[in-house]
Scaffold this motif. Sequence first.
Motif, PDB file in Angstrom:
ATOM      1  N   MET A   1       0.843  -1.197   0.000  1.00  0.00           N
ATOM      2  CA  MET A   1       0.000   0.000   0.000  1.00  0.00           C
ATOM      3  C   MET A   1       0.879   1.248   0.000  1.00  0.00           C
ATOM      4  SD  MET A   1      -3.053   0.907   2.639  1.00  0.00           S
ATOM      5  CE  MET A   1      -4.201  -0.431   2.386  1.00  0.00           C
ATOM      6  N   ARG A   2       0.428   2.260  -0.720  1.00  0.00           N
ATOM      7  CA  ARG A   2       1.211   3.482  -0.811  1.00  0.00           C
ATOM      8  C   ARG A   2       0.924   4.376   0.401  1.00  0.00           C
ATOM      9  NH1 ARG A   2       0.996   7.782  -4.020  1.00  0.00           N
ATOM     10  NH2 ARG A   2      -1.188   7.406  -4.414  1.00  0.00           N
ATOM     11  N   PHE A   3       1.967   5.086   0.844  1.00  0.00           N
ATOM     12  CA  PHE A   3       1.783   6.032   1.942  1.00  0.00           C
ATOM     13  C   PHE A   3       1.203   7.318   1.373  1.00  0.00           C
ATOM     14  CE2 PHE A   3       3.267   9.082   5.172  1.00  0.00           C
ATOM     15  CZ  PHE A   3       2.783   8.451   6.291  1.00  0.00           C
TER      16      PHE A   3
ATOM     17  N   THR B   1      -6.672  11.681  20.125  1.00  0.00           N
ATOM     18  CA  THR B   1      -6.510  10.253  19.841  1.00  0.00           C
ATOM     19  C   THR B   1      -7.855   9.591  19.539  1.00  0.00           C
ATOM     20  OG1 THR B   1      -4.626  10.249  21.326  1.00  0.00           O
ATOM     21  CG2 THR B   1      -5.503   8.118  20.699  1.00  0.00           C
TER      22      THR B   1
ATOM     23  N   ARG C   1      -9.000   7.703  16.110  1.00  0.00           N
ATOM     24  CA  ARG C   1      -9.581   6.360  15.995  1.00  0.00           C
ATOM     25  C   ARG C   1     -10.769   6.363  15.053  1.00  0.00           C
ATOM     26  NH1 ARG C   1      -9.954   3.403  21.833  1.00  0.00           N
ATOM     27  NH2 ARG C   1     -10.427   1.518  20.676  1.00  0.00           N
TER      28      ARG C   1
ATOM     29  N   PHE D   1     -10.246   3.616   6.712  1.00  0.00           N
ATOM     30  CA  PHE D   1      -9.484   2.355   6.597  1.00  0.00           C
ATOM     31  C   PHE D   1      -8.003   2.608   6.322  1.00  0.00           C
ATOM     32  CE2 PHE D   1     -13.799   1.046   5.359  1.00  0.00           C
ATOM     33  CZ  PHE D   1     -14.031   0.190   6.420  1.00  0.00           C
TER      34      PHE D   1
ATOM     35  N   PRO E   1      -5.456   3.263   8.865  1.00  0.00           N
ATOM     36  CA  PRO E   1      -4.957   3.508  10.221  1.00  0.00           C
ATOM     37  C   PRO E   1      -3.487   3.918  10.261  1.00  0.00           C
ATOM     38  CG  PRO E   1      -5.342   1.183   9.845  1.00  0.00           C
ATOM     39  CD  PRO E   1      -5.939   1.901   8.695  1.00  0.00           C
ATOM     40  N   PHE E   2      -2.682   3.369   9.322  1.00  0.00           N
ATOM     41  CA  PHE E   2      -1.243   3.659   9.400  1.00  0.00           C
ATOM     42  C   PHE E   2      -0.975   5.145   9.244  1.00  0.00           C
ATOM     43  CE2 PHE E   2       3.103   3.898   7.792  1.00  0.00           C
ATOM     44  CZ  PHE E   2       3.753   3.128   8.732  1.00  0.00           C
TER      45      PHE E   2
ATOM     46  N   TYR F   1      -2.396   7.237  12.367  1.00  0.00           N
ATOM     47  CA  TYR F   1      -1.634   7.165  13.612  1.00  0.00           C
ATOM     48  C   TYR F   1      -0.212   7.682  13.439  1.00  0.00           C
ATOM     49  CZ  TYR F   1      -5.599   4.609  15.377  1.00  0.00           C
ATOM     50  OH  TYR F   1      -6.861   4.252  15.748  1.00  0.00           O
ATOM     51  N   ALA F   2       0.359   7.526  12.244  1.00  0.00           N
ATOM     52  CA  ALA F   2       1.690   8.087  12.011  1.00  0.00           C
ATOM     53  C   ALA F   2       1.648   9.608  12.141  1.00  0.00           C
ATOM     54  CB  ALA F   2       2.210   7.681  10.625  1.00  0.00           C
TER      55      ALA F   2
ATOM     56  N   LEU G   1      -0.576  11.356  13.839  1.00  0.00           N
ATOM     57  CA  LEU G   1      -0.805  11.671  15.252  1.00  0.00           C
ATOM     58  C   LEU G   1       0.492  11.594  16.042  1.00  0.00           C
ATOM     59  CD1 LEU G   1      -4.125  10.083  16.542  1.00  0.00           C
ATOM     60  CD2 LEU G   1      -3.636  12.385  15.811  1.00  0.00           C
ATOM     61  N   LEU G   2       1.269  10.536  15.773  1.00  0.00           N
ATOM     62  CA  LEU G   2       2.539  10.331  16.488  1.00  0.00           C
ATOM     63  C   LEU G   2       3.456  11.530  16.297  1.00  0.00           C
ATOM     64  CD1 LEU G   2       3.638   7.486  17.767  1.00  0.00           C
ATOM     65  CD2 LEU G   2       5.250   7.656  15.910  1.00  0.00           C
ATOM     66  N   VAL G   3       3.617  11.931  15.037  1.00  0.00           N
ATOM     67  CA  VAL G   3       4.509  13.050  14.740  1.00  0.00           C
ATOM     68  C   VAL G   3       3.950  14.345  15.333  1.00  0.00           C
ATOM     69  CG1 VAL G   3       5.514  14.431  12.886  1.00  0.00           C
ATOM     70  CG2 VAL G   3       5.427  11.953  12.683  1.00  0.00           C
TER      71      VAL G   3
ATOM     72  N   TYR H   1       1.957  14.730  18.031  1.00  0.00           N
ATOM     73  CA  TYR H   1       2.175  14.759  19.478  1.00  0.00           C
ATOM     74  C   TYR H   1       3.633  15.071  19.796  1.00  0.00           C
ATOM     75  CZ  TYR H   1      -2.267  13.015  21.393  1.00  0.00           C
ATOM     76  OH  TYR H   1      -3.560  12.885  21.801  1.00  0.00           O
ATOM     77  N   ALA H   2       4.559  14.427  19.059  1.00  0.00           N
ATOM     78  CA  ALA H   2       5.984  14.640  19.332  1.00  0.00           C
ATOM     79  C   ALA H   2       6.358  16.097  19.093  1.00  0.00           C
ATOM     80  CB  ALA H   2       6.828  13.711  18.466  1.00  0.00           C
TER      81      ALA H   2
END
Lengths: 223, 223
Positions: free
Chosen positions: B1-3, B172, B176, B183, B185-186, B189-190, B192-194, B196-197
């Motif tokens: 799958m492509r990002f 968060t 979700r 569909f 999720p990657f 959440y990626a 969101l991760l960046v 938050y950081a």
Amino acid sequence: MRYSSFTPYDIVLLLQGLGVSVGLFLATSLIGLLLGTVWAVIRYYRVPGLWQLMSFLAELLKNSPVLVQLFLVFFGFPAFFRVNMTPVEAATLTLSLNTAAFVYVIAVSAVESVGRDQIEAARVFGLSRWQVLRHVIGPQASAFAVGPLVALLVNQLQVTSLISVIGVVDLTKVGNILNLRTLKPFIVWTVVGLLYYAAAKLIAMLGTRLENRLRAHSAWKGL
Amino acid sequence: MRFDLSILWPHLPFLWKGAVLSAEVCLLAIIGSVVLGALVAIARTSSAKPLRWLALAYVDLFRNVPFLVQLFFFYYGLPELGIYIDAFTTGVIALSIAGGAFASDAIRSGILAIEPGIIEAAEVSGLSRRVIFTRIVLPIALRTAIRPLGAVLVNMILTSSILSAITLNELTGSGRIVASDTFRPFEVYAVLLVFYAALTYAVSIAVNLLHVRLNRGISQDVA
């Protein structure tokens, strides 16, 4: 639906949950400790390209919520990389990496706490880089790091409670199940909280004993 | 799958609403925990033994029990007592109480770092104990505690993600929903991760600047 009261079997259920929590905690802590130390050694030797990547990854893992990391691994990885992932696998992977990031930071500052002059002196005496790491930096750095590491482990035990959100039946999940069945939240969550508390105190106590032993060589022995 | 991040574009306003909710929760909770932390720090440095003991018990308990368990305790427990409040208020209360335990440690060390000479000078000047505390001890303690309190705030931003477990759709929680809508999720959440950081990184830089600004004129080993 009929709500039932507590049964003696609930104790077994709670202990099972505690076992899963503690087991995952021990496994991820061990992997995290090893991985974090390896990262720190990579930084110590300044492996080109790799150590900047490690620093960046550690910062990212340290500064983002564990819950988002868990969701990324559990929901994101299977969708993106087309891999199968059970909740336990996702939890192990995430918590290990998360622990490793914190261990990395502690290990780096522990290595830096050993004075440059000592390393230079050891080099002048003809010790190899490995011998310096093994006999000069290692013992002092580990004595320095054990305090922060114990605090980290106590914290990581509490972080394991988050894996209940992705469906691992750990202590918190068992608490959830019992709560929904008995509708006695005060009793259930007090018992679950006390079990976590006892486990955290046990880790802290073992850590203090280890710290005292590692610091024995530098302790004041009297005249 | 492509990002592919462009699929998130239509969902940005929704995520933004979640981020605003997160910010509101964190802002209210940090105020709550500084107030609570200051009160507990007063109790921990007071001369009355039972008060000290009680404050220590509170800090010890709330630091050693996972936040998720505390949250469930309040979320399911309060209605049992006949107190019906929404997830937002429950989240703010739980975060304030948990954060208060950490904030009290920061403020307490700020109080203990005050030179006895300052307090003696105030006593000699005939100020009452109350005035000494509110006008002299607390301002100095809070000022030197800015940096550790900033660490508490950063931790609170990360911890607030756990509120999604009690149906509060902060950042968060919104993530979700978007993940299950798209569909993807990657990607979600990626991002969101960046996010938050980056957010916690910016907050810690801002806190550091504030700390330096408020503590100018104080020697570096105190500040």
